[in-house]
Write an enzyme that holds these catalytic residues in place. Sequence first.
Site, short mmCIF file in Angstrom:
data_model
loop_
_atom_site.label_atom_id
_atom_site.label_comp_id
_atom_site.label_asym_id
_atom_site.label_seq_id
_atom_site.Cartn_x
_atom_site.Cartn_y
_atom_site.Cartn_z
N ASP A 156 0.85 -1.19 0.00
CA ASP A 156 0.00 0.00 0.00
C ASP A 156 0.88 1.23 0.00
O ASP A 156 1.85 1.33 0.77
CB ASP A 156 -0.90 -0.02 1.24
CG ASP A 156 -1.99 1.04 1.18
OD1 ASP A 156 -1.66 2.23 1.01
OD2 ASP A 156 -3.17 0.69 1.32
N ILE A 157 0.56 2.18 -0.86
CA ILE A 157 1.37 3.38 -1.00
C ILE A 157 1.38 4.21 0.30
O ILE A 157 2.32 4.96 0.55
CB ILE A 157 0.88 4.20 -2.22
CG1 ILE A 157 1.99 5.08 -2.78
CG2 ILE A 157 -0.37 5.00 -1.90
CD1 ILE A 157 1.69 5.62 -4.18
N ASN A 207 -12.52 -2.76 3.89
CA ASN A 207 -13.55 -1.73 3.95
C ASN A 207 -14.52 -1.91 2.78
O ASN A 207 -14.08 -2.00 1.63
CB ASN A 207 -12.91 -0.34 3.87
CG ASN A 207 -11.92 -0.11 5.00
OD1 ASN A 207 -12.12 -0.58 6.12
ND2 ASN A 207 -10.84 0.60 4.72
N GLN A 253 -14.19 2.71 2.37
CA GLN A 253 -13.66 2.25 1.09
C GLN A 253 -13.43 3.44 0.16
O GLN A 253 -14.32 4.27 -0.03
CB GLN A 253 -14.63 1.24 0.43
CG GLN A 253 -14.05 0.62 -0.84
CD GLN A 253 -14.91 -0.50 -1.43
OE1 GLN A 253 -16.05 -0.73 -1.00
NE2 GLN A 253 -14.36 -1.20 -2.40
N HIS A 290 -10.20 -5.14 -1.81
CA HIS A 290 -8.83 -5.37 -1.32
C HIS A 290 -8.85 -5.69 0.16
O HIS A 290 -9.63 -5.12 0.92
CB HIS A 290 -7.94 -4.15 -1.59
CG HIS A 290 -8.57 -2.84 -1.22
ND1 HIS A 290 -9.53 -2.22 -1.99
CD2 HIS A 290 -8.41 -2.05 -0.14
CE1 HIS A 290 -9.92 -1.11 -1.41
NE2 HIS A 290 -9.26 -0.99 -0.27
N HIS A 329 -6.54 -5.35 3.46
CA HIS A 329 -5.35 -4.71 4.03
C HIS A 329 -4.70 -5.70 5.00
O HIS A 329 -5.37 -6.17 5.93
CB HIS A 329 -5.74 -3.47 4.84
CG HIS A 329 -6.30 -2.34 4.06
ND1 HIS A 329 -5.55 -1.26 3.65
CD2 HIS A 329 -7.57 -2.09 3.64
CE1 HIS A 329 -6.32 -0.39 3.02
NE2 HIS A 329 -7.56 -0.87 2.99
P1 AMP Z 1 -9.52 1.73 1.13
O1 AMP Z 1 -9.58 3.10 1.76
O2 AMP Z 1 -9.80 0.61 2.08
O3 AMP Z 1 -10.36 1.66 -0.13
O4 AMP Z 1 -8.00 1.52 0.73
C1 AMP Z 1 -7.45 1.97 -0.46
C2 AMP Z 1 -5.96 1.92 -0.26
O5 AMP Z 1 -5.35 2.01 -1.52
C3 AMP Z 1 -5.42 3.08 0.58
O6 AMP Z 1 -4.80 2.56 1.76
C4 AMP Z 1 -4.41 3.74 -0.36
O7 AMP Z 1 -3.23 4.17 0.30
C5 AMP Z 1 -4.11 2.64 -1.35
N1 AMP Z 1 -3.65 3.13 -2.65
C6 AMP Z 1 -4.22 4.11 -3.40
N2 AMP Z 1 -3.51 4.26 -4.55
C7 AMP Z 1 -2.48 3.36 -4.50
C8 AMP Z 1 -1.41 3.04 -5.39
N3 AMP Z 1 -1.23 3.66 -6.56
N4 AMP Z 1 -0.54 2.08 -5.02
C9 AMP Z 1 -0.70 1.44 -3.83
N5 AMP Z 1 -1.70 1.68 -2.98
C10 AMP Z 1 -2.58 2.63 -3.29
#
Ligand code: AMP
Length: 142
Positions: A32-33, A88, A95, A101, A103
Amino acid sequence: MKHDDCLFCKIIAGEIPSAKVYEDENVYAFLDISQVTTGHTLVIPKIHTVDIYEMDENVASNIFTSVPKIARAMKTTFKPAGLNILNNNEVAAGQSVFHFHLHLIPRYNKDDGFNAKWITRNDEFSQEELQDMANNIAKEIE
Ligand code: AMP
Ligand code: ZN
């Protein structure tokens, strides 16, 4: 099936860079970024699936089959004190990317960046009320 406007479909397709942790025929895992804690990893199905409600049983099986081995590798690598697994569904639950996804969040200590806080209501429901609630859910399970 790839959705053209989906960030995670683009990551699977290699159109957006990611730090890949694991890949097989059905599953992709990457860092995760946001790195809420060090090693914070996302596990996603390759087939575009918005959330848990629309997830096919085979997709669920493939995703969860991959999780123990990824978790064990993270444990060996980062030696965390614990691991939270979080998913989420829908905006109200946090979400923000609408491709399912999980985590995987390694835990180091109580101030490590992640906090799953909830308030228990153990005294609020009788055993009968809990059983009524359970029956209402159970009758909806197909
Ligand atoms: P959620 O809020 O549960 O939908 O989680 C989405 C996750 O995606 C967040 O923790 C972001 O940091 C992650 N995310 C968004 N863009 C990227 C990306 N380009 N590479 C890796 N993770 C990402
Ligand atoms: Zn997608």
